[in-house]
Scaffold this active site. Structure first.
Site, mmCIF file in Angstrom:
data_model
loop_
_atom_site.group_PDB
_atom_site.id
_atom_site.type_symbol
_atom_site.label_atom_id
_atom_site.label_comp_id
_atom_site.label_asym_id
_atom_site.label_seq_id
_atom_site.Cartn_x
_atom_site.Cartn_y
_atom_site.Cartn_z
ATOM 1 N N HIS A 150 5.636 -2.561 -0.135
ATOM 2 C CA HIS A 150 4.577 -2.047 0.741
ATOM 3 C C HIS A 150 3.514 -1.376 -0.116
ATOM 4 O O HIS A 150 3.810 -0.871 -1.213
ATOM 5 C CB HIS A 150 5.139 -1.042 1.737
ATOM 6 C CG HIS A 150 6.012 -1.644 2.792
ATOM 7 N ND1 HIS A 150 6.350 -0.958 3.920
ATOM 8 C CD2 HIS A 150 6.608 -2.862 2.888
ATOM 9 C CE1 HIS A 150 7.126 -1.714 4.675
ATOM 10 N NE2 HIS A 150 7.302 -2.883 4.063
ATOM 11 N N GLU B 77 2.070 1.504 0.002
ATOM 12 C CA GLU B 77 2.346 2.891 -0.381
ATOM 13 C C GLU B 77 3.340 2.960 -1.543
ATOM 14 O O GLU B 77 3.153 3.742 -2.480
ATOM 15 C CB GLU B 77 2.933 3.675 0.812
ATOM 16 C CG GLU B 77 2.022 3.736 2.013
ATOM 17 C CD GLU B 77 2.327 2.651 3.046
ATOM 18 O OE1 GLU B 77 2.222 2.951 4.247
ATOM 19 O OE2 GLU B 77 2.632 1.509 2.655
ATOM 20 N N CYS C 162 5.676 3.414 7.452
ATOM 21 C CA CYS C 162 6.977 3.112 8.053
ATOM 22 C C CYS C 162 7.989 4.156 7.561
ATOM 23 O O CYS C 162 7.648 5.008 6.729
ATOM 24 C CB CYS C 162 7.403 1.704 7.657
ATOM 25 S SG CYS C 162 7.886 1.554 5.911
ATOM 26 N N CYS D 248 8.314 4.164 3.629
ATOM 27 C CA CYS D 248 7.136 4.695 2.936
ATOM 28 C C CYS D 248 6.948 6.184 3.206
ATOM 29 O O CYS D 248 6.599 6.934 2.295
ATOM 30 C CB CYS D 248 5.896 3.900 3.342
ATOM 31 S SG CYS D 248 5.963 2.190 2.764
#
Length: 145
Positions: free
Chosen positions: A46, A48, A76, A79
């Site tokens: 992801h 992040e 999410c 993250c």
């Protein structure tokens, strides 16, 4: 946030879900990236996570005290947890995520009083642009199916 949106555009061009992130310290951009789940064949790739990894490597440190992170969509659970563990000071995101968001929508992992670190959260920055970007991506994806 404009840079995060640009990163998300690059992700969309690569057929990744368009989420972009920018990590800043002392007013300087340290790392930028976008989702790379498909490219990396990695469910943890992801935006992040990738900017945290880049920033830790560039700064040769495991904690990012004083850092701010700009993300086009609310983090999410994975993250949000990573932001806490990395000691990010402030999270600024554009679009809330009612399905997976853990910075206030479903849960707030970023401000849990039992954790040893909490983040300052600012939501809704360039929300319309972030929403439009995701909607456009998914409309194009549906047309291809």
């Amino acid at each position: 946030m404009e840079i995060a949106l640009h990163e998300a555009d690059q992700g969309a061009d690569a057929e990744e879900v368009p989420v972009g992130a920018v990590l800043v310290m002392d007013g300087k951009i340290i790392a930028t990236d976008h989702n790379r789940n498909i490219q990396a064949n990695d469910s943890t790739a992801h935006a992040e996570i990738l900017v945290i990894r880049k920033a830790c490597e560039r700064l040769n440190q495991k904690r990012l005290d004083g850092a701010w992170i700009y993300v086009t969509k609310e983090p999410c659970p994975m993250c949000a947890g990573a932001l806490v563990i990395a000691h990010i000071d402030k999270l600024i995101f554009g679009l809330s995520d009612e399905k997976m968001g853990c910075a206030g929508s479903i849960l707030n992992l970023t401000d849990h009083p039992r954790f040893n670190h909490q983040l300052i959260i600012q939501k809704g920055l360039m929300e319309t642009e972030c929403l439009r970007q995701l909607q456009t991506f998914f409309q194009k994806l549906r047309k291809r199916m």
